[in-house]
Each structure stands twice: as structure tokens, then as C-alpha cells.
Design a protein around this motif. Structure first.
Motif, PDB file in Angstrom:
ATOM      1  N   ALA A  16       1.621 -14.528  -4.549  1.00 47.12           N
ATOM      2  CA  ALA A  16       0.537 -13.814  -3.733  1.00 47.12           C
ATOM      3  C   ALA A  16       0.204 -14.380  -2.625  1.00 47.12           C
ATOM      4  O   ALA A  16      -0.017 -15.611  -2.562  1.00 47.12           O
ATOM      5  N   ASP A  17      -0.128 -13.670  -1.619  1.00 51.17           N
ATOM      6  CA  ASP A  17      -0.817 -13.958  -0.497  1.00 51.17           C
ATOM      7  C   ASP A  17      -1.648 -13.181   0.511  1.00 51.17           C
ATOM      8  O   ASP A  17      -1.378 -11.881  -0.034  1.00 51.17           O
ATOM      9  N   ILE A  18      -2.412 -13.562   1.088  1.00 52.89           N
ATOM     10  CA  ILE A  18      -3.307 -12.745   1.955  1.00 52.89           C
ATOM     11  C   ILE A  18      -2.851 -12.177   3.102  1.00 52.89           C
ATOM     12  O   ILE A  18      -3.241 -11.017   3.443  1.00 52.89           O
ATOM     13  N   SER A  19      -1.635 -12.641   3.582  1.00 49.50           N
ATOM     14  CA  SER A  19      -1.119 -12.268   4.814  1.00 49.50           C
ATOM     15  C   SER A  19       0.147 -11.387   4.568  1.00 49.50           C
ATOM     16  O   SER A  19       1.126 -11.727   3.869  1.00 49.50           O
ATOM     17  N   LEU A  20       0.038 -10.096   4.774  1.00 47.30           N
ATOM     18  CA  LEU A  20       1.209  -9.108   4.608  1.00 47.30           C
ATOM     19  C   LEU A  20       2.542  -9.725   5.356  1.00 47.30           C
ATOM     20  O   LEU A  20       3.440  -9.425   4.745  1.00 47.30           O
ATOM     21  N   GLN A  21       2.252 -10.140   6.548  1.00 48.56           N
ATOM     22  CA  GLN A  21       3.544 -10.707   7.283  1.00 48.56           C
ATOM     23  C   GLN A  21       4.211 -11.849   6.627  1.00 48.56           C
ATOM     24  O   GLN A  21       5.452 -11.959   6.543  1.00 48.56           O
ATOM     25  N   MET A  22       3.482 -12.689   6.033  1.00 44.62           N
ATOM     26  CA  MET A  22       4.006 -13.780   5.312  1.00 44.62           C
ATOM     27  C   MET A  22       4.676 -13.343   4.040  1.00 44.62           C
ATOM     28  O   MET A  22       5.749 -13.637   3.719  1.00 44.62           O
ATOM     29  N   LEU A  23       3.922 -12.153   3.284  1.00 46.78           N
ATOM     30  CA  LEU A  23       4.682 -11.623   2.273  1.00 46.78           C
ATOM     31  C   LEU A  23       5.859 -11.078   2.587  1.00 46.78           C
ATOM     32  O   LEU A  23       6.862 -11.119   1.681  1.00 46.78           O
ATOM     33  N   GLU A  24       6.117 -10.117   3.632  1.00 52.47           N
ATOM     34  CA  GLU A  24       7.377  -9.770   4.124  1.00 52.47           C
ATOM     35  C   GLU A  24       8.463 -10.682   4.085  1.00 52.47           C
ATOM     36  O   GLU A  24       9.587 -10.367   3.555  1.00 52.47           O
TER      37      GLU A  24
END
Ligand SMILES: C[S@@+](CC[C@H](N)C(=O)[O-])C[C@H]1O[C@@H](n2cnc3c(N)ncnc32)[C@H](O)[C@@H]1O
Length: 256
Positions: free
Chosen positions: A74-82
């Protein structure tokens, strides 16, 4: 107005950094180093399910999934998750991904876990003690009986005492990257200064975000307040003993 813009600033910072993060932090090398460490944790704690909170580009999630552990990142940054999703696909592993802050995780998780990891100096992105307490309440609720919470952060006791400003200097292709701190009253500013060389010419970019330099005492108090039975401390992920003057890292284990 809040000078630091809190969580939004961490989102912007990591959304902006996501494309370069794996090169900057040497993902492939870290992956190889992380495998034996996670095996060590697994043989000590025998877990079968893990929540990797603030998973970033998914390094620990991918290693755990490779080991056959049921893993959620889980992460707050969508770009990191992508990036994390792409890394998992490239490595051929299955991870459940959740877009959520650490503070809100309970709302987004339908299951509970044997271990909640929060690694890679992510906890200091919680800028207030109430954010830390909310997060630990969430983690406690997401843990199975006898589960553990594990955080790995830098040893801020040492960094604050010595006012150590330079954290890391790295080179990647035509770039030099300096990670350094500015010390403020309560928070510290984490800066990444990147130089890109084009022949004799150089351009630079400075990215910054605030951090809360949590000490062992502060984390221990917050864990006990949120219902954890006990807290153990180490100086690294290899279970080295913690020394506030010399250890590079602080690793915390909270037992529920
Ligand atoms: C230094 S990176 C570490 C990532 C990863 N754990 C690792 O070891 O490579 C910190 C991560 O924390 C995430 N983060 C920052 N504040 C957060 C919050 N409040 N909730 C969830 N994730 C957060 C960032 O988006 C970033 O991916």
C-alpha cells in the motif's frame, strides 16, 4: 498556512520522484540484498501474510511474494504504486496493491495480516504524533493475534546529535544525486539534489519534503499507547543491537 503542506507534500514529492526512484535507489541491487534478509525474518517469525505499508515501488512486496507469502502493498503515491505494479509484473509475482495513506489503511483493507512492515524510512513521513498514533491504531487493528509491526528508519538520535546533513551521495549514468537534510525546530527537511551532466554543461533539480525525526523513545511510547504489548529495538534489519550513537538504522518490532 501550513509551511510544509504535510501529506500532500509527500504525495507530490514521490509522484515527482517515481520515474527515477528505482535508478536512484538501485532497485536491482537492493532486491538481491533484501532476499536473504526477508528469509531471515521469515524463519524467525514464520509469517504467511504481510502488509507492506508505504511500499513505494514494491521492493519488499515483490521479494515477499517471490517467497510465496500472501502480500499486500500500500502507498499514498499513485505514481510509486504504478511503478510497483510494473516491477511485480516484470518479476512475475502476484501482489495485492492498495492506494492508501498509512493513516487510513484500515478503511481500505478487507483482511488482517501476520506482519505489517513499514520499511525504507517511511514512518518519518508522518509529520505529527497524532498521525503516528492513528497509523499505529490502524496497524494494530490490521494485525492477527500475536502479529508484529516492523518499522525501519534512520537513527535520528545520532543524526540530530551530530547534525549530520549529508545522507547519501550516488551516481547514476550522467547524474550525481545528493540526499541531504536541513534541520528545523521540530521537523527536518529531506532534500534530493540531482545534477545532470551534458558534456561540460550541468543542470540541477532540487526536490524537498519534510520529515519527523522519530526517536526510539517516541515510537516506544506511541506503540504502548496504541495497545502494543511490547516493543523491541535493533540497529538494522539483521537484528544488530541498537546503539543510539553509532547505529545507522533503528528497527522497531511492536508485538500485539
Ligand atoms: C522512502 S520511500 C520507501 C518506499 C519503500 N518502502 C522502500 O523501502 O523502497 C517512502 C514511501 O512512503 C510513501 N508515503 C509517504 N507518506 C505516506 C503516508 N502518509 N501513507 C502511505 N505512504 C506514504 C511514499 O509515497 C513513498 O513511496
Amino acid at each position: 498556512m501550513d509551511k510544509y503542506n504535510r501529506t500532500k507534500s509527500a504525495i507530490d514529492f514521490y509522484d515527482d520522484l517515481a520515474a527515477d526512484y528505482d535508478n536512484m535507489t538501485k532497485f536491482a541491487q537492493r532486491l538481491e540484498k533484501t532476499k536473504p534478509l526477508m528469509e531471515k525474518w521469515h524463519s524467525r517469525f514464520k509469517f504467511s501474510s504481510v502488509l507492506d505499508a508505504a511500499c513505494g515501488t514494491g521492493l519488499h512486496s515483490c521479494v515477499l511474494a517471490q517467497m510465496g507469502i500472501n502480500t499486500t502493498g500500500a502507498d499514498i503515491s499513485l505514481q510509486m504504486l504504478e511503478k510497483a505494479k510494473r516491477n511485480a509484473t516484470q518479476l512475475g509475482v502476484k501482489v495485492e496493491w492498495i492506494h492508501s495513506s498509512m493513516q487510513d489503511l484500515q478503511k481500505h483493507c478487507s483482511e488482517t495480516f501476520d506482519v505489517v512492515f513499514c520499511l525504507g524510512n517511511s514512518l518519518p513521513h508522518l509529520l505529527t504524533k497524532s498521525d503516528l498514533e492513528n497509523t499505529l491504531t490502524n496497524f494494530a487493528a490490521l494485525l492477527n493475534n500475536n502479529g508484529i509491526f516492523v518499522a525501519q528508519l534512520l537513527n535520528y538520535e545520532r543524526l540530530l546529535k551530530n547534525r549530520e546533513r549529508i545522507i547519501n551521495i550516488a551516481r547514476y549514468e550522467d547524474q550525481n544525486i545528493v540526499r541531504f537534510y536541513d534541520f528545523d525546530q521540530h521537523l527536518i527537511q529531506f532534500n534530493i539534489l540531482t545534477f545532470r551532466w551534458m558534456g561540460e554543461k550541468v543542470s540541477h533539480k532540487l526536490q524537498s519534503t519534510p520529515l519527523f525525526p522519530y526517536t526510539k523513545e517516541e515510537i516506544s511510547d506511541a506503540l504502548l499507547l496504541q495497545g502494543f504489548k511490547k516493543a523491541e529495538f535493533y540497529g538494522g534489519m539483521n537484528f544488530e543491537s541498537f546503539n543510539e550513537d553509532t547505529s545507522a538504522n533503528l528497527v522497531v518490532i511492536g508485538n500485539i
